[in-house]
Design a protein around this motif. Structure first.
Motif, PDB file in Angstrom:
ATOM      1  N   ALA A   1       0.831  -1.209   0.000  1.00 46.24           N
ATOM      2  CA  ALA A   1       0.000   0.000   0.000  1.00 46.24           C
ATOM      3  C   ALA A   1       0.866   1.260   0.000  1.00 46.24           C
ATOM      4  N   PHE A   2       1.851   1.324   0.894  1.00 46.87           N
ATOM      5  CA  PHE A   2       2.675   2.530   1.001  1.00 46.87           C
ATOM      6  C   PHE A   2       3.547   2.724  -0.246  1.00 46.87           C
ATOM      7  N   THR A   3       4.079   1.634  -0.795  1.00 40.72           N
ATOM      8  CA  THR A   3       4.909   1.767  -1.995  1.00 40.72           C
ATOM      9  C   THR A   3       4.074   2.243  -3.182  1.00 40.72           C
ATOM     10  N   ALA A   4       2.860   1.723  -3.318  1.00 41.30           N
ATOM     11  CA  ALA A   4       1.989   2.166  -4.402  1.00 41.30           C
ATOM     12  C   ALA A   4       1.661   3.654  -4.261  1.00 41.30           C
ATOM     13  N   LEU A   5       1.381   4.095  -3.026  1.00 40.03           N
ATOM     14  CA  LEU A   5       1.109   5.517  -2.800  1.00 40.03           C
ATOM     15  C   LEU A   5       2.346   6.368  -3.107  1.00 40.03           C
ATOM     16  N   ALA A   6       3.519   5.862  -2.753  1.00 41.96           N
ATOM     17  CA  ALA A   6       4.757   6.603  -3.029  1.00 41.96           C
ATOM     18  C   ALA A   6       4.976   6.756  -4.527  1.00 41.96           C
ATOM     19  N   LEU A   7       4.797   5.686  -5.294  1.00 40.05           N
ATOM     20  CA  LEU A   7       5.002   5.757  -6.743  1.00 40.05           C
ATOM     21  C   LEU A   7       3.948   6.642  -7.405  1.00 40.05           C
ATOM     22  N   LEU A   8       2.721   6.610  -6.875  1.00 37.89           N
ATOM     23  CA  LEU A   8       1.671   7.483  -7.416  1.00 37.89           C
ATOM     24  C   LEU A   8       2.050   8.950  -7.231  1.00 37.89           C
ATOM     25  N   MET A   9       2.527   9.302  -6.039  1.00 36.50           N
ATOM     26  CA  MET A   9       2.906  10.696  -5.782  1.00 36.50           C
ATOM     27  C   MET A   9       4.141  11.094  -6.582  1.00 36.50           C
ATOM     28  N   ALA A  10       5.165  10.240  -6.547  1.00 34.41           N
ATOM     29  CA  ALA A  10       6.426  10.576  -7.215  1.00 34.41           C
ATOM     30  C   ALA A  10       6.292  10.587  -8.730  1.00 34.41           C
ATOM     31  N   GLY A  11       5.361   9.814  -9.262  1.00 32.72           N
ATOM     32  CA  GLY A  11       5.210   9.707 -10.706  1.00 32.72           C
ATOM     33  C   GLY A  11       4.280  10.722 -11.314  1.00 32.72           C
ATOM     34  N   THR A  12       3.612  11.521 -10.476  1.00 29.59           N
ATOM     35  CA  THR A  12       2.653  12.490 -11.000  1.00 29.59           C
ATOM     36  C   THR A  12       2.953  13.928 -10.592  1.00 29.59           C
TER      37      THR A  12
ATOM     38  N   ARG B   1       5.759  17.127  -9.224  1.00 30.41           N
ATOM     39  CA  ARG B   1       7.146  17.575  -9.322  1.00 30.41           C
ATOM     40  C   ARG B   1       7.900  17.120  -8.086  1.00 30.41           C
ATOM     41  N   ALA B   2       9.225  17.047  -8.201  1.00 32.51           N
ATOM     42  CA  ALA B   2      10.050  16.539  -7.094  1.00 32.51           C
ATOM     43  C   ALA B   2       9.877  17.389  -5.835  1.00 32.51           C
ATOM     44  N   GLU B   3       9.837  18.728  -5.999  1.00 28.04           N
ATOM     45  CA  GLU B   3       9.700  19.593  -4.825  1.00 28.04           C
ATOM     46  C   GLU B   3       8.341  19.393  -4.165  1.00 28.04           C
ATOM     47  N   ALA B   4       7.293  19.235  -4.993  1.00 28.16           N
ATOM     48  CA  ALA B   4       5.959  19.000  -4.446  1.00 28.16           C
ATOM     49  C   ALA B   4       5.891  17.635  -3.757  1.00 28.16           C
ATOM     50  N   THR B   5       6.580  16.650  -4.325  1.00 19.95           N
ATOM     51  CA  THR B   5       6.621  15.331  -3.689  1.00 19.95           C
ATOM     52  C   THR B   5       7.325  15.408  -2.341  1.00 19.95           C
ATOM     53  N   LEU B   6       8.445  16.151  -2.283  1.00 26.42           N
ATOM     54  CA  LEU B   6       9.184  16.306  -1.025  1.00 26.42           C
ATOM     55  C   LEU B   6       8.295  16.921   0.054  1.00 26.42           C
ATOM     56  N   ALA B   7       7.613  18.011  -0.291  1.00 29.20           N
ATOM     57  CA  ALA B   7       6.753  18.674   0.688  1.00 29.20           C
ATOM     58  C   ALA B   7       5.540  17.802   1.040  1.00 29.20           C
ATOM     59  N   GLY B   8       4.918  17.220   0.017  1.00 25.70           N
ATOM     60  CA  GLY B   8       3.720  16.425   0.256  1.00 25.70           C
ATOM     61  C   GLY B   8       4.000  15.179   1.072  1.00 25.70           C
ATOM     62  N   ALA B   9       5.103  14.494   0.784  1.00 27.11           N
ATOM     63  CA  ALA B   9       5.415  13.262   1.517  1.00 27.11           C
ATOM     64  C   ALA B   9       5.691  13.558   2.985  1.00 27.11           C
ATOM     65  N   ASN B  10       6.411  14.656   3.261  1.00 25.00           N
ATOM     66  CA  ASN B  10       6.688  15.009   4.663  1.00 25.00           C
ATOM     67  C   ASN B  10       5.408  15.457   5.382  1.00 25.00           C
TER      68      ASN B  10
END
Length: 239
Positions: A142-153, A155-164
């Motif tokens: 579940a967590f890996t799928a959510l990570a790939l969904l966020m990282a693959g859609t 921008r890197a900066e948005a992923t960094l902020a969103g994941a934290n």
């Protein structure tokens, strides 16, 4: 080929100081503080270390499988690493499998480190180890799928902020330190559908209360894995 890539991915994860801080150091500190400092009331007969250890293990799994993978994959995509890997003989499915194997290897280290620390603090785990493995594998998917969904859609900066941001919000609402039974009923009913809450409550049921495999929590995790996995397969961009 897959094992060689998995070993490379694992080496990169263990060399990243920020990853180690997020996945090892912070959960270990939270475990020690939570097991030794009186924070909140516990049910009669409940030992503090037994109550907090399952939640900290769940947080550690989310830290590496979601937050760590989302940030690492997001910046690999930004700097063209994924594009270059895609041009090598390594198939994309093999790359994703290697990433999953590296995450599972780190999780094994987390269980040894955090479980050993908890045992030194007096932890008395119960339950069937097979039930714990099922919960951890379902949560990792579940967590890996959510990570790939966020990282693959994103921008890197948005992923960094969103994941934290997601890490902090789920720390508060995921039943890590305080069991969901201590929340208001309406809030607990919503929080129990979150993946971190399903994992922490499932581990708490098995390891603290010696329950059988909590099917409801497993189904919640599988639903997140299926939904996020389908969206990631549809919208993930490699470059």
């Amino acid at each position: 080929m897959v094992l060689a890539q998995a070993a490379f991915e694992l080496k990169m994860l263990l060399r990243n100081g920020e990853q180690l801080l997020l996945t090892m150091v912070i959960p270990a500190l939270l475990l020690v503080v939570g097991a030794t400092v009186d924070v909140g009331d516990l049910d009669p007969g409940t030992r503090r270390v037994d109550a907090i250890t399952p939640g900290v293990l769940a947080l550690a799994v989310m830290s590496i499988a979601f937050t760590g993978q989302a940030i690492a994959t997001g910046f690999e995509r930004r700097y063209g690493v994924l594009k270059r890997l895609g041009s090598t003989p390594l198939p994309r499915w093999a790359l994703l499998t290697a990433k999953a194997l590296a995450v599972l290897a780190v999780e094994a280290l987390q269980v040894v480190l955090l479980g050993g620390t908890a045992l030194l603090l007096g932890w008395h785990p119960h339950g069937n180890p097979a039930a714990v493995v099922v919960l951890l594998v379902a949560a990792t998917a579940a967590f890996t799928a959510l990570a790939l969904l966020m990282a693959g859609t994103l921008r890197a900066e948005a992923t960094l902020a969103g994941a934290n941001l997601v890490w902090v919000l789920l720390l508060l609402a995921g039943g890590v330190v305080v069991p969901l039974s201590d929340y208001p009923a309406a809030a607990a009913g919503v929080f129990e559908l979150l993946p971190l809450a399903a994992l922490s409550e499932g581990l708490r049921a098995v390891l603290e209360h010696d329950a059988a495999l909590p099917l409801k929590d497993v189904l919640v995790l599988l639903a997140w894995a299926t939904g996020a996995g389908a969206l990631a397969a549809r919208f993930f961009r490699w470059e």
